[in-house]
Design a protein around this motif. Structure first.
Motif, short mmCIF file in Angstrom:
data_model
loop_
_atom_site.label_atom_id
_atom_site.label_comp_id
_atom_site.label_asym_id
_atom_site.label_seq_id
_atom_site.Cartn_x
_atom_site.Cartn_y
_atom_site.Cartn_z
N GLN A 48 0.84 -1.21 0.00
CA GLN A 48 0.00 0.00 0.00
C GLN A 48 0.87 1.26 0.00
O GLN A 48 0.57 2.23 -0.69
CB GLN A 48 -0.93 -0.01 1.22
N ILE A 49 1.95 1.20 0.79
CA ILE A 49 2.85 2.38 0.82
C ILE A 49 3.47 2.57 -0.57
O ILE A 49 3.56 3.69 -1.08
CB ILE A 49 3.95 2.24 1.90
N GLN A 50 3.86 1.47 -1.18
CA GLN A 50 4.45 1.57 -2.53
C GLN A 50 3.44 2.19 -3.51
O GLN A 50 3.81 3.02 -4.34
CB GLN A 50 4.87 0.19 -3.03
N GLU A 51 2.18 1.79 -3.39
CA GLU A 51 1.16 2.35 -4.29
C GLU A 51 1.00 3.84 -4.07
O GLU A 51 0.87 4.63 -5.01
CB GLU A 51 -0.18 1.63 -4.09
N GLU A 52 1.01 4.25 -2.79
CA GLU A 52 0.90 5.69 -2.48
C GLU A 52 2.08 6.45 -3.08
O GLU A 52 1.92 7.55 -3.60
CB GLU A 52 0.87 5.89 -0.97
N ILE A 67 12.33 -0.43 -1.75
CA ILE A 67 12.66 0.86 -2.39
C ILE A 67 13.08 0.60 -3.84
O ILE A 67 12.67 1.31 -4.76
CB ILE A 67 13.75 1.62 -1.60
N GLN A 68 13.90 -0.43 -4.03
CA GLN A 68 14.32 -0.77 -5.40
C GLN A 68 13.08 -0.93 -6.31
O GLN A 68 13.09 -0.50 -7.46
CB GLN A 68 15.10 -2.08 -5.41
N GLU A 69 12.04 -1.54 -5.75
CA GLU A 69 10.86 -1.85 -6.56
C GLU A 69 10.10 -0.62 -7.07
O GLU A 69 9.39 -0.70 -8.06
CB GLU A 69 9.90 -2.74 -5.75
N ILE A 70 10.24 0.53 -6.38
CA ILE A 70 9.48 1.71 -6.83
C ILE A 70 10.37 2.77 -7.51
O ILE A 70 9.90 3.85 -7.86
CB ILE A 70 8.68 2.37 -5.66
N ALA A 71 11.64 2.43 -7.71
CA ALA A 71 12.56 3.42 -8.31
C ALA A 71 12.31 3.54 -9.80
O ALA A 71 11.88 2.60 -10.46
CB ALA A 71 13.99 2.99 -8.07
N ASP A 72 12.58 4.74 -10.35
CA ASP A 72 12.52 4.90 -11.81
C ASP A 72 13.72 4.22 -12.44
O ASP A 72 13.63 3.65 -13.51
CB ASP A 72 12.55 6.41 -12.18
N HIS A 73 14.88 4.35 -11.75
CA HIS A 73 16.09 3.71 -12.25
C HIS A 73 16.87 3.14 -11.09
O HIS A 73 17.00 3.78 -10.05
CB HIS A 73 16.99 4.71 -12.98
N LEU A 74 17.43 1.97 -11.33
CA LEU A 74 18.27 1.30 -10.35
C LEU A 74 19.66 1.15 -10.96
O LEU A 74 19.77 0.98 -12.17
CB LEU A 74 17.76 -0.13 -10.19
N GLY A 75 20.67 1.14 -10.12
CA GLY A 75 21.99 0.94 -10.71
C GLY A 75 23.10 0.95 -9.70
O GLY A 75 22.87 1.07 -8.49
N GLY A 76 24.34 0.82 -10.21
CA GLY A 76 25.54 0.99 -9.40
C GLY A 76 25.94 2.45 -9.44
O GLY A 76 25.28 3.27 -10.11
N SER A 77 27.05 2.78 -8.76
CA SER A 77 27.44 4.20 -8.66
C SER A 77 27.65 4.85 -10.02
O SER A 77 27.22 5.98 -10.24
CB SER A 77 28.75 4.34 -7.88
N ARG A 105 8.06 7.75 1.22
CA ARG A 105 6.73 8.36 1.09
C ARG A 105 6.73 9.76 1.72
O ARG A 105 6.21 10.72 1.16
CB ARG A 105 5.66 7.48 1.76
N TYR A 106 7.34 9.86 2.92
CA TYR A 106 7.37 11.13 3.64
C TYR A 106 8.05 12.22 2.78
O TYR A 106 7.56 13.34 2.70
CB TYR A 106 8.08 10.96 4.98
N VAL A 107 9.16 11.88 2.17
CA VAL A 107 9.88 12.87 1.34
C VAL A 107 8.98 13.32 0.19
O VAL A 107 8.90 14.51 -0.12
CB VAL A 107 11.19 12.29 0.76
N LEU A 108 8.30 12.36 -0.43
CA LEU A 108 7.41 12.71 -1.55
C LEU A 108 6.27 13.62 -1.10
O LEU A 108 5.73 14.40 -1.89
CB LEU A 108 6.86 11.45 -2.20
N GLU A 109 5.90 13.52 0.17
CA GLU A 109 4.84 14.41 0.70
C GLU A 109 5.40 15.77 1.12
O GLU A 109 4.65 16.69 1.37
CB GLU A 109 4.18 13.75 1.92
N HIS A 110 6.75 15.86 1.25
CA HIS A 110 7.38 17.09 1.75
C HIS A 110 8.58 17.46 0.87
O HIS A 110 9.70 17.60 1.38
CB HIS A 110 7.84 16.90 3.20
#
Ligand code: 13P
Ligand code: SF4
Length: 313
Positions: free
Chosen positions: A5-9, A31-41, A279-284
């Protein structure tokens, strides 16, 4: 509320705002699952360089978010947990780099991206674990020398020296990653016995004795590609880097078998970012608490070695 549910929000909040989420392979899997891009440094630095949103949320440790901020001085770069830092970076200060330079005139200074912006600002070029060997070769030929100053990871310096034949003076002698340097010869021998037909992959931040017992040494991105491109059916892969990468590969390649070489391979700093904080960062998005901003005087100087790295790799 469940993780799902948090991921959906999060996905809904992301759609409504001009945000890009970048996440390192060591992040918690949710967190990896909701990222636009995943990767190494290295991959993430390249992506940050091309970002075209007003906000970038960097799910990683501080130096990664700082690099994104240096590359995007007119955008807001946010980190979900401002305490998520890389202890390796603390092994090298800008003053130490200046001292090394003074004592070793005319030698190029190569710094790992796992450094503060102030350290990058004192360097000639940056590198990641994916391009360190090539970068050292390039800069040493440019400076016409067979010796470079390299910091702060002494194990990566040793690996680069072995691969390139170019002497890497360690800045300092003892810099290391507490996660990778915990892997021992004993761990390697045990995993070899447990999976005699398996392939052992480790990160160059491991000690030399461990690296020499592995089948493959590479950055997170290189390990991922190595596994992706292997067509052997039902193969065992023994992973010698932070657990998050193994979790990613287990999801992406369900027909392959993965084993973490040691349960010690957990970076507590990377795991300080949580799905709730995301989620908190996205709200603020405009809360200054989450913003990573490198002062412009340092950012302008640090940009040069980062851009040189991106140009060379
Ligand atoms: P990569 O450069 O391989 O992604 O690794 C980053 C890191 O923090 C290694 O510990
Ligand atoms: Fe730093 Fe090691 Fe964690 Fe990577 S795994 S962020 S080098 S402490």
């Amino acid at each position: 509320m469940s993780v799902k549910q948090i991921q959906e929000e999060i996905l809904k909040l992301k759609k409504e705002q001009d945000v890009l989420i970048l996440a390192h392979y060591y992040q918690p899997i949710e967190i990896q699952e909701i990222a636009d891009h995943l990767g190494g440094s290295l991959g993430l630095s390249r992506l940050a360089n091309k970002a075209d949103t007003d906000y970038i949320i960097f799910a990683g440790v501080d130096f990664m978010a700082e690099t994104a901020s240096i590359l995007n001085q007119n955008k807001k770069v946010l980190i979900p947990n401002p305490e998520s830092c890389c202890p390796m970076a603390a092994y090298l200060t800008a003053d130490k780099v200046k001292e090394f330079r003074l004592n070793n005139p005319n030698l190029p200074v190569v710094v790992y991206v796992n450094t503060t912006a102030a350290v990058k600002a004192e360097s000639d070029i940056c590198c990641t674990s994916a391009n360190a060997v090539d970068i050292v070769k390039r800069i040493s030929s440019e400076f016409k020398t067979k010796t470079v100053l390299f910091g702060p990871d002494a194990n990566l310096a040793d690996y680069v020296e072995q691969k390139s034949g170019i002497k890497c003076i360690k800045m300092p002698e003892e810099g290391n990653c507490y996660v990778h340097s915990q892997l021992t010869i004993d761990d390697m021998e045990k995993i070899r016995i447990a999976y005699p037909n398996g392939e052992i992959l480790v990160h160059p931040e491991c000690i030399r004795e461990v690296r020499e017992l592995a089948d493959f040494v590479g950055s997170t991105g290189q390990m991922y590609n190595r596994v992706k491109n292997d067509t052997t059916v039902e193969k065992d892969f023994c992973i010698g880097t932070e657990k998050g990468l193994m979790e990613r590969m287990a999801q992406d390649f369900p027909k392959k078998n993965f084993h973490l070489i040691s349960e010690k391979l957990l970076c507590y700093n990377m795991k300080k970012n949580t799905i709730e904080l995301m989620r908190y960062v996205l709200e603020h998005l405009d809360d200054p608490m989450f913003e990573v901003k490198v002062p412009s005087e340092i950012a302008e100087r640090a940009l040069i070695p980062i851009e040189r790295m991106l140009e060379f790799s």
